[in-house]
Design an enzyme around this catalytic site. Structure first.
Site, PDB file in Angstrom:
ATOM      1  N   LYS A  15      58.730  45.637 -58.979  1.00 25.89           N
ATOM      2  CA  LYS A  15      59.639  46.703 -59.414  1.00 25.89           C
ATOM      3  C   LYS A  15      60.851  46.788 -58.491  1.00 25.89           C
ATOM      4  CE  LYS A  15      56.605  50.017 -58.779  1.00 25.89           C
ATOM      5  NZ  LYS A  15      55.442  49.293 -58.243  1.00 25.89           N
ATOM      6  N   ARG A  90      54.499  58.682 -60.655  1.00 24.75           N
ATOM      7  CA  ARG A  90      53.231  58.001 -60.382  1.00 24.75           C
ATOM      8  C   ARG A  90      52.030  58.834 -60.759  1.00 24.75           C
ATOM      9  NH1 ARG A  90      55.453  54.409 -55.815  1.00 24.75           N
ATOM     10  NH2 ARG A  90      53.685  53.270 -55.027  1.00 24.75           N
ATOM     11  N   ARG A 128      54.309  39.618 -48.561  1.00 24.07           N
ATOM     12  CA  ARG A 128      55.619  40.252 -48.662  1.00 24.07           C
ATOM     13  C   ARG A 128      56.215  40.563 -47.274  1.00 24.07           C
ATOM     14  NH1 ARG A 128      56.404  45.334 -52.559  1.00 24.07           N
ATOM     15  NH2 ARG A 128      54.938  46.429 -51.218  1.00 24.07           N
ATOM     16  N   ARG A 162      55.240  45.397 -44.110  1.00 21.89           N
ATOM     17  CA  ARG A 162      54.888  46.802 -44.266  1.00 21.89           C
ATOM     18  C   ARG A 162      53.470  47.087 -43.793  1.00 21.89           C
ATOM     19  NH1 ARG A 162      56.530  48.792 -50.192  1.00 21.89           N
ATOM     20  NH2 ARG A 162      54.688  50.053 -49.788  1.00 21.89           N
ATOM     21  N   ARG A 173      45.715  51.250 -52.515  1.00 22.91           N
ATOM     22  CA  ARG A 173      46.903  51.479 -53.347  1.00 22.91           C
ATOM     23  C   ARG A 173      46.676  51.042 -54.790  1.00 22.91           C
ATOM     24  NH1 ARG A 173      50.888  48.209 -50.139  1.00 22.91           N
ATOM     25  NH2 ARG A 173      52.451  48.824 -51.669  1.00 22.91           N
TER      26      ARG A 173
HETATM   27  P1  AMP Z   1      56.008  51.974 -52.613  1.00 28.01           P
HETATM   28  O1  AMP Z   1      57.051  51.439 -51.684  1.00 28.01           O
HETATM   29  O2  AMP Z   1      56.558  52.347 -53.955  1.00 28.01           O
HETATM   30  O3  AMP Z   1      54.808  51.077 -52.714  1.00 28.01           O
HETATM   31  O4  AMP Z   1      55.495  53.350 -51.971  1.00 28.01           O
HETATM   32  C1  AMP Z   1      54.883  53.379 -50.699  1.00 28.01           C
HETATM   33  C2  AMP Z   1      54.136  54.676 -50.488  1.00 28.01           C
HETATM   34  O5  AMP Z   1      55.032  55.793 -50.579  1.00 28.01           O
HETATM   35  C3  AMP Z   1      53.051  54.968 -51.511  1.00 28.01           C
HETATM   36  O6  AMP Z   1      51.830  54.318 -51.216  1.00 28.01           O
HETATM   37  C4  AMP Z   1      52.942  56.502 -51.378  1.00 28.01           C
HETATM   38  O7  AMP Z   1      52.234  56.871 -50.208  1.00 28.01           O
HETATM   39  C5  AMP Z   1      54.396  56.903 -51.195  1.00 28.01           C
HETATM   40  N1  AMP Z   1      55.050  57.123 -52.512  1.00 28.01           N
HETATM   41  C6  AMP Z   1      56.029  56.379 -53.075  1.00 28.01           C
HETATM   42  N2  AMP Z   1      56.374  56.858 -54.289  1.00 28.01           N
HETATM   43  C7  AMP Z   1      55.579  57.936 -54.504  1.00 28.01           C
HETATM   44  C8  AMP Z   1      55.429  58.849 -55.582  1.00 28.01           C
HETATM   45  N3  AMP Z   1      56.158  58.757 -56.713  1.00 28.01           N
HETATM   46  N4  AMP Z   1      54.508  59.834 -55.454  1.00 28.01           N
HETATM   47  C9  AMP Z   1      53.769  59.953 -54.344  1.00 28.01           C
HETATM   48  N5  AMP Z   1      53.830  59.121 -53.302  1.00 28.01           N
HETATM   49  C10 AMP Z   1      54.730  58.111 -53.370  1.00 28.01           C
END
Ligand code: AMP
Length: 215
Positions: A15, A90, A128, A162, A173
């Site tokens: 994404k 989400r 990654r 990360r 996740r």
């Molecule tokens: P991502 O980079 O999108 O994988 O997001 C990394 C982390 O940020 C996730 O595992 C959550 O802890 C937090 N996070 C990102 N987007 C959201 C969301 N829409 N709602 C809640 N937590 C989020």
């Protein structure tokens, strides 16, 4: 009508990579809640500490905090037109909150599922790497940088891995995605707003499909 383009897909589906391309090539701003939370993590405030702990566990930040940052970010001038949400909504509550926001902003929501088989996700995530300077995303298996360990554009900057891209955190996740986010696919499909694209194959091919959906 201006659009809110919602990219839905498991962690590692690509994404972020595709949203960055939409921003670079089509000028559609990328709003990534994950990126915004990662930026926030470096601050020394109680909220930042809380965000840091939750992110490290692989779980989700509360719906209300997340909504607040999305609302604030999308009130800026650059999001007067269409914008792309990468990693939001989400949860079912977030999807409802987004309906409200879309109504207020006079925009229509279109959801695009980026579909990648489960067995490929783990490899993508553990491989990654990203540039802390510009955010460019690499993968040591499928999209390595020209020189090992550094960004093509910022050769002085070591790429980072990360903290939540380890096997153990990825498992949490993915489970969180299955439980809380996957049901949104049905939600958007039921209202006729979901298109699915194949997230495997090369990045350019996927981007073409994405542009096809948007045109
Ligand atoms: P991502 O980079 O999108 O994988 O997001 C990394 C982390 O940020 C996730 O595992 C959550 O802890 C937090 N996070 C990102 N987007 C959201 C969301 N829409 N709602 C809640 N937590 C989020």
């Amino acid at each position: 009508m201006e659009k809110i383009i919602v990219l839905i897909g498991a962690p590692g589906a690509g994404k972020g990579t595709q949203a960055r391309l939409l921003e670079e090539r089509r000028g559609i701003p990328q709003i990534s809640t994950g990126d915004m939370f990662r930026e926030m993590k470096t601050l020394d405030t109680p909220l930042a500490k809380e965000v840091q702990e939750i992110m490290a566990s692989g779980k989700l930040i509360s719906d209300d905090i997340t909504y607040r940052i999305v609302r604030e970010r999308t009130s800026k001038d650059d999001t007067k037109g269409s914008y792309v949400l990468d990693g939001y909504p989400r949860t079912a509550v977030q999807a409802e909150q987004l309906e409200e926001l879309a109504k207020e902003q006079g925009k229509e929501i279109i959801a695009i599922e980026v579909d990648v088989p489960r067995d490929e996700l783990m490899k993508r995530l553990t491989g990654r790497r990203s540039c802390p300077e510009c955010g460019e995303i690499y993968n040591i298996y499928s999209k390595p940088p020209k020189a090992e360990g550094v960004c093509d554009e910022h050769p002085q900057t070591p790429l980072s891995h990360r903290a939540d891209d380890t096997e153990e955190k990825v498992a949490v996740r993915l489970a969180t995605y299955d439980e809380q986010t996957k049901p949104l696919l049905e939600y958007y499909a039921n209202s006729g707003r979901l298109t699915k694209i194949d997230g495997t194959g090369d990045i350019e091919g996927i981007f073409k499909d994405l542009e096809g959906v948007l045109s």
